[in-house]
Design an enzyme around this catalytic site. Structure first.
Site, mmCIF file in Angstrom:
data_model
loop_
_atom_site.group_PDB
_atom_site.id
_atom_site.type_symbol
_atom_site.label_atom_id
_atom_site.label_comp_id
_atom_site.label_asym_id
_atom_site.label_seq_id
_atom_site.Cartn_x
_atom_site.Cartn_y
_atom_site.Cartn_z
ATOM 1 N N LYS A 115 -55.367 37.082 -40.194
ATOM 2 C CA LYS A 115 -54.695 36.173 -39.603
ATOM 3 C C LYS A 115 -55.044 36.766 -38.156
ATOM 4 O O LYS A 115 -54.499 37.490 -37.362
ATOM 5 C CB LYS A 115 -53.272 36.086 -39.878
ATOM 6 C CG LYS A 115 -52.511 35.011 -39.027
ATOM 7 C CD LYS A 115 -51.078 34.987 -39.565
ATOM 8 C CE LYS A 115 -50.299 33.640 -38.814
ATOM 9 N NZ LYS A 115 -50.264 34.058 -37.536
ATOM 10 N N CYS A 405 -28.006 40.139 -5.887
ATOM 11 C CA CYS A 405 -27.149 40.092 -4.634
ATOM 12 C C CYS A 405 -25.880 40.334 -4.587
ATOM 13 O O CYS A 405 -25.048 40.277 -3.614
ATOM 14 C CB CYS A 405 -27.123 38.136 -4.612
ATOM 15 S SG CYS A 405 -26.019 37.698 -6.037
#
Length: 662
Positions: A115, A405
């Protein structure tokens, strides 16, 4: 239905749609395959218990993602389906038992293939020449990437077979090329690709074919549709080789499940030494003649399955825990690790999700942790290894203030995530601008993460509205490092073009909580313009299939914010379109009221003809009855053909069917 169940389902649905969009369309997955698969299994279980929940936009009914802007659409003549997943030997045995019910034998032959972790592709040849190359997209409509695919040396531009030929496979980036690419991006201060799959997808979606040529993509082909009849997957692979297509030499025909298990074990051991990434093994029942009888679901063929490798786990030291801020203010905790080799790459960081997750594992800086890289995407800490001195390490304390902040963090009732609610937080502003400009939203080419940071830090761009004011700041842009006239012109042209996007793109770009790409499209189709959306109540939103109460409340809350209203007004003044454009083709409903049954071997899988019938208003059934309008019959028909004759049902050949739908 219980509101808690409905809310849980809608939340799962929203997450899965968002994650799918990140993976298939933006090439920037935020969760690994294991987390996505677990959420999908939960959603499937809910839909099985409450089938009334299932809708067309459910992730269980969707294949892949939407078509990226910048490319023309390509309508697949037959859907490019995804594969069902198996995560254990027991699930493979159950899959084999279902096959045995049709084949009437215990030992079933399977063609086993690696795969490949890449991007699905369809290649169409006419009279021996490559005329179209398209991505899977949503399974029905993909992106026409022909010019880019022509740059891939492994893909032949001509083949020795005439007539119409379509082949399908996987485009991938070899590991060595992936390392070179990320090293180059690091030197140029560009964001790194998470893995080769995302690098391959991002490369194939480049608008400049020269970039594709320089990145040296490769491909493996494993599906064949054409005039040359082949009766099995092993024959198909052999024929693809004779046509000059690159096929994976590691594929093998296994005669039974015992041989399959041996093959899986062999490549579980070899996978890290392969020159390309694989994330599992694909099994296809080898005999094509039984495919129709074995059947399909809405999303996957029942004759094939993908076995997913279990996540590789390693132990290392947790060096630090730090928080980052997303565009909605959500705090995500991350781990700094002592680097360790995992799934073929060097891992020095991992996601920790939220504070509750860290506390539930009792993670402590300086301690030993076990890390996995499920799906080979984002590393994740899964457990701790307690030594004698572990109890002496400092206990983790959640952040109380935003790491950017310094605002006080908040947590909503009933939720585990923390949020910075300062709308002027620099991290949120930058993330919101990046999101607004992203491919899935306004698709502003040239306004990626690093450029947004550069413009923000130079105070040239401080909010979403400011994007449309950059045309007045050309001198400031030209004064920046690596900003020439051509780059500025291209950026401004892309910004101007984005004003004409359909409503769903700008709605998604606004970053409203719980509004992913698919939900934005549902809302755009239902309400047609933004003014109507802004005036709609939460009760009316909740009535829309695929929305639900959680999304409805989020929409109303966002539209009621004065600041957000100002943003919308400013965007209107800059000339952005806020109407929905329906560009889907109009298909005549010539088969309305008819019921069709399909039997025998045809030139395409049965699902191809079912899609044509349903698109024209007809219905399909698996059995013939007096209510059957038509039987579409191919070669090697059986009992359905005989019953149709007995009941006097009109029987059409494939050629007659094609004439009927013209």
């Amino acid at each position: 239905m219980d509101k808690k169940i409905l809310d849980r389902y809608n939340l799962l649905k929203t997450k899965l749609i968002q994650w799918g969009q990140e993976y298939y369309e933006n090439d920037t997955p935020s969760v690994d395959d294991a987390e996505y698969d677990q959420a999908m299994q939960t959603l499937l279980a809910l839909e099985e218990q409450y089938p009334e929940l299932i809708s067309e936009d459910s992730p269980s009914q969707l294949i892949g993602g939407a078509v990226a802007s910048g490319f023309s659409k390509y309508h697949h003549t037959q859907a490019m389906m995804s594969l069902g997943d198996a995560f254990s030997v027991e699930e493979l045995e159950k899959f084999n038992q279902q096959i045995s019910k049709v084949s009437n034998q215990i030992d079933n032959p399977y063609f086993a293939e690696l795969k490949i972790d890449g991007l699905s592709i369809a290649l169409i040849y006419e009279e021996g020449r490559l005329v179209t190359a398209a991505t899977r997209g949503d399974g029905k409509i993909g992106e026409n990437v022909t010019n880019n695919v022509r740059q891939i040396a492994a893909i032949p531009l001509t083949i020795p077979q005439k007539g119409h030929v379509e082949v399908r496979g996987e485009v991938y980036l070899p590991k060595a090329e992936f390392e070179k690419l990320n090293h180059h991006r690091l030197l140029n201060d560009e964001p790194l690709f998470a893995n080769p799959r995302n690098a391959a997808a991002g490369t194939l979606r480049q608008l400049d074919p020269k970039i594709v040529r320089n990145r040296h993509l490769s491909a493996f082909i494993y599906y064949y549709y054409g005039d040359q009849k082949v009766a099995s997957q092993s024959e198909a692979i052999a024929h693809l080789k004779t046509l000059g297509f690159p096929t994976n030499p590691e594929g093998k025909l296994c005669q039974n499940l015992t041989e399959v298990k041996t093959y899986i074990q062999e490549y579980s051991d070899k996978r890290n030494n392969l020159p390309y990434e694989i994330d599992g093994i694909v099994l296809k029942y080898n005999d094509f003649n039984l495919y129709d009888e074995i059947g399909y679901t809405a999303k996957v063929p029942k004759w094939a399955i993908a076995y997913k490798f279990p996540a590789e786990v390693k132990e290392t030291t947790l060096l630090d825990i730090y928080g980052t801020v997303g565009r909605t203010g959500k705090i995500t905790y991350n781990a700094k690790l002592n680097p360790v080799q995992l799934a073929g790459t060097n891992v020095g960081a991992a996601t920790l999700n939220n504070a509750q997750f860290i506390q539930s594992l009792d993670l402590r800086i300086g301690g030993k942790v076990k890390v996995k890289k499920a799906g080979d995407i984002i590393p994740e800490v899964i457990s701790i290894s307690k030594g004698k001195t572990y109890a002496n390490l400092p206990v983790f304390v959640p952040l109380t203030h935003c790491p950017v902040c310094d605002s006080l963090l908040e947590k909503n009732t009933g939720e585990v995530d923390q949020y910075c609610i300062n709308i002027d937080c620099p991290a949120q502003i930058k993330r919101s601008i990046e999101h607004f400009a992203s491919r899935g939203a306004q698709n502003i080419v040239g306004l990626g993460e690093m450029i947004v940071v550069q413009l923000y830090e130079n105070e040239i761009l401080t909010d979403v509205v400011g994007i449309y004011e950059l045309k007045d700041k050309v001198d400031q842009l030209l004064a920046l490092d690596k900003f020439g006239q051509k780059k500025v012109d291209n950026l401004l042209a892309s910004i101007e073009k984005s004003k004409q996007n359909s409503l769903e793109r700008v709605l998604f770009g606004l970053g409203i909580r719980h509004i992913g790409n698919k939900t934005a499209l549902i809302l755009a189709k239902e309400f047609r313009n933004l003014d109507t959306l802004m005036q709609t109540s939460s009760e009316a939103f909740a009535l829309v299939e695929g929305v639900g109460e959680v999304v409805a409340e989020s929409l109303v809350d966002w539209f009621n914010e004065t600041r957000n209203q100002h943003v919308i007004q400013a965007l209107k003044e800059h000339g952005l379109n806020f109407d929905y454009f329906d560009n889907s083709p109009v298909i005549p409903q010539t088969l309305t009221g008819q019921t069709w049954v399909i039997t025998g071997t045809l030139s395409h899988p049965r699902q191809y003809f079912e899609a044509i019938i349903q698109a024209r208003g007809g219905k399909t059934s698996s059995s013939v009855s007096a209510k059957t309008s038509y039987l579409l019959a191919g070669e090697m028909t059986g009992s359905k053909f005989n019953k149709a004759q007995e009941l006097g049902v009109k029987i059409l050949t494939e050629a007659e069917f094609n004439d009927l739908i013209k």
